[in-house]
Design a protein around this motif. Structure first.
Motif, PDB file in Angstrom:
ATOM      1  N   GLY A   1       0.781  -1.235   0.000  1.00 51.84           N
ATOM      2  CA  GLY A   1       0.000   0.000   0.000  1.00 51.84           C
ATOM      3  C   GLY A   1       0.812   1.284   0.000  1.00 51.84           C
ATOM      4  O   GLY A   1       0.327   2.314   0.488  1.00 51.84           O
TER       5      GLY A   1
ATOM      6  N   GLY B   1      -2.287  -0.816  -6.589  1.00 52.00           N
ATOM      7  CA  GLY B   1      -1.695  -2.129  -6.352  1.00 52.00           C
ATOM      8  C   GLY B   1      -2.763  -3.155  -6.032  1.00 52.00           C
ATOM      9  O   GLY B   1      -2.544  -4.080  -5.254  1.00 52.00           O
ATOM     10  N   PHE B   2      -3.932  -2.996  -6.648  1.00 54.18           N
ATOM     11  CA  PHE B   2      -5.023  -3.972  -6.474  1.00 54.18           C
ATOM     12  C   PHE B   2      -4.861  -5.023  -7.560  1.00 54.18           C
ATOM     13  O   PHE B   2      -4.937  -4.709  -8.751  1.00 54.18           O
ATOM     14  CB  PHE B   2      -6.383  -3.284  -6.578  1.00 54.18           C
ATOM     15  N   MET B   3      -4.605  -6.263  -7.162  1.00 54.31           N
ATOM     16  CA  MET B   3      -4.132  -7.268  -8.119  1.00 54.31           C
ATOM     17  C   MET B   3      -5.212  -8.269  -8.545  1.00 54.31           C
ATOM     18  O   MET B   3      -4.882  -9.372  -8.976  1.00 54.31           O
ATOM     19  CB  MET B   3      -2.921  -8.006  -7.535  1.00 54.31           C
TER      20      MET B   3
ATOM     21  N   ILE C   1      -3.294   2.784 -11.124  1.00 50.67           N
ATOM     22  CA  ILE C   1      -1.893   3.057 -11.470  1.00 50.67           C
ATOM     23  C   ILE C   1      -1.257   1.761 -11.928  1.00 50.67           C
ATOM     24  O   ILE C   1      -1.452   0.703 -11.322  1.00 50.67           O
ATOM     25  CB  ILE C   1      -1.100   3.699 -10.306  1.00 50.67           C
ATOM     26  N   HIS C   2      -0.514   1.863 -13.034  1.00 47.11           N
ATOM     27  CA  HIS C   2       0.110   0.687 -13.638  1.00 47.11           C
ATOM     28  C   HIS C   2       1.596   0.978 -13.859  1.00 47.11           C
ATOM     29  O   HIS C   2       1.947   2.063 -14.341  1.00 47.11           O
ATOM     30  CB  HIS C   2      -0.576   0.368 -14.964  1.00 47.11           C
TER      31      HIS C   2
ATOM     32  N   GLU D   1       5.767   6.771  -9.073  1.00 47.78           N
ATOM     33  CA  GLU D   1       4.349   6.465  -8.824  1.00 47.78           C
ATOM     34  C   GLU D   1       3.832   7.325  -7.678  1.00 47.78           C
ATOM     35  O   GLU D   1       2.714   7.848  -7.721  1.00 47.78           O
ATOM     36  CB  GLU D   1       4.164   4.981  -8.488  1.00 47.78           C
TER      37      GLU D   1
HETATM   38  C1  GAR Z   1       2.811  -0.673  -7.690  1.00 45.28           C
HETATM   39  O1  GAR Z   1       4.041  -0.690  -8.356  1.00 45.28           O
HETATM   40  C2  GAR Z   1       1.678  -0.615  -8.702  1.00 45.28           C
HETATM   41  O2  GAR Z   1       1.952   0.177  -9.821  1.00 45.28           O
HETATM   42  C3  GAR Z   1       1.548  -2.062  -9.078  1.00 45.28           C
HETATM   43  O3  GAR Z   1       1.703  -2.775  -7.874  1.00 45.28           O
HETATM   44  C4  GAR Z   1       2.569  -2.016  -7.004  1.00 45.28           C
HETATM   45  C5  GAR Z   1       1.861  -1.857  -5.668  1.00 45.28           C
HETATM   46  O4  GAR Z   1       2.702  -1.289  -4.712  1.00 45.28           O
HETATM   47  N1  GAR Z   1       0.282  -2.313  -9.677  1.00 45.28           N
HETATM   48  C6  GAR Z   1       0.068  -3.248 -10.601  1.00 45.28           C
HETATM   49  O5  GAR Z   1       0.950  -3.976 -11.009  1.00 45.28           O
HETATM   50  C7  GAR Z   1      -1.359  -3.333 -11.082  1.00 45.28           C
HETATM   51  N2  GAR Z   1      -1.461  -4.215 -12.200  1.00 45.28           N
HETATM   52  P1  GAR Z   1       2.094  -0.620  -3.404  1.00 45.28           P
HETATM   53  O6  GAR Z   1       1.171  -1.663  -2.759  1.00 45.28           O
HETATM   54  O7  GAR Z   1       3.295  -0.370  -2.541  1.00 45.28           O
HETATM   55  O8  GAR Z   1       1.375   0.617  -3.803  1.00 45.28           O
END
Ligand code: GAR
Length: 195
Positions: free
Chosen positions: A12, A88-90, A108-109, A174
């Motif tokens: 997050g 970061g929702f997967m 965000i990608h 990001e």
């Molecule tokens: C981030 O790098 C985001 O861009 C990516 O996951 C990470 C989450 O980090 N998102 C994807 O790959 C979506 N397909 P975080 O939990 O520290 O924000």
């Protein structure tokens, strides 16, 4: 004041960057952080910021995406958000879920879309010999990692870069880009920003 719900799956750090930005004269405030993983580290961080949290474990729903989303949706709707931020929702969302939040859901990608939708974006950029990589914030549509681009930030790919090293360099951007785009978006500005 716009109400923002944020969906996460992991640590997050982007969620924290968004939350930290929503103070003072910012046109939005965070109202919920929800995750598909009850163990997501970001849930603890959100609670420490005094934000309501919810966890709906997708594994309890097997392959039934609609049932998972219905459970998630009940938490989201209760928070009455104006804007939904995927950070970061997967989990891939169904078209029905996306439609419900059409025009008010951001993602965000970690690539310069339209390059490298999906996973392993940094490794793919390195293997392609790209000179630059980066991140994109876009409106979510039913097509994965598609939708109108609202912002991009670029970083160089350095000689000898590993996927992890590049991911770290992109993540710093990001944390700059997503808050900047959300601030504009919440104020009704849909123009694309390049950092
Ligand atoms: C981030 O790098 C985001 O861009 C990516 O996951 C990470 C989450 O980090 N998102 C994807 O790959 C979506 N397909 P975080 O939990 O520290 O924000």
């Amino acid at each position: 004041m716009k109400r923002v719900a944020i969906l996460i799956s992991g640590g997050g750090s982007n969620m924290v960057a968004l939350v930290n930005s929503m103070t003072g004269d910012h046109p939005a405030r965070p109202v919920l952080v929800a995750s598909n993983d009850p163990a997501a580290g970001g849930l603890t961080k959100a609670a420490a910021h005094g934000i309501a949290t919810a966890a709906v474990d997708h594994r309890q729903f097997g392959r039934d995406r609609a049932a998972f989303e219905a459970a998630l949706l009940s938490h989201i709707e209760a928070a009455e958000p104006d804007i939904l931020c995927l950070a970061g929702f997967m989990r891939v969302l169904t078209p029905a879920f996306v439609e419900r939040f059409e025009g008010r859901m951001l993602n965000i990608h970690p690539s310069l879309l339209p390059k490298y939708p999906g996973l392993h974006t940094h490794q793919r950029a390195i293997e392609a010999g790209d000179a630059e990589a980066g991140c994109t914030v876009h409106e979510v549509t039913a097509v994965l990692d598609d939708g109108p681009i609202l912002g991009q930030a670029r970083v160089p790919v350095l000689p000898g870069d590993t996927a992890d090293a590049l991911a770290g360099r992109v993540l710093v951007q990001e944390h700059r880009l997503y808050p900047e785009v959300l601030r504009r978006y919440a104020a009704g500005d849909r123009t694309t920003v390049y950092l």
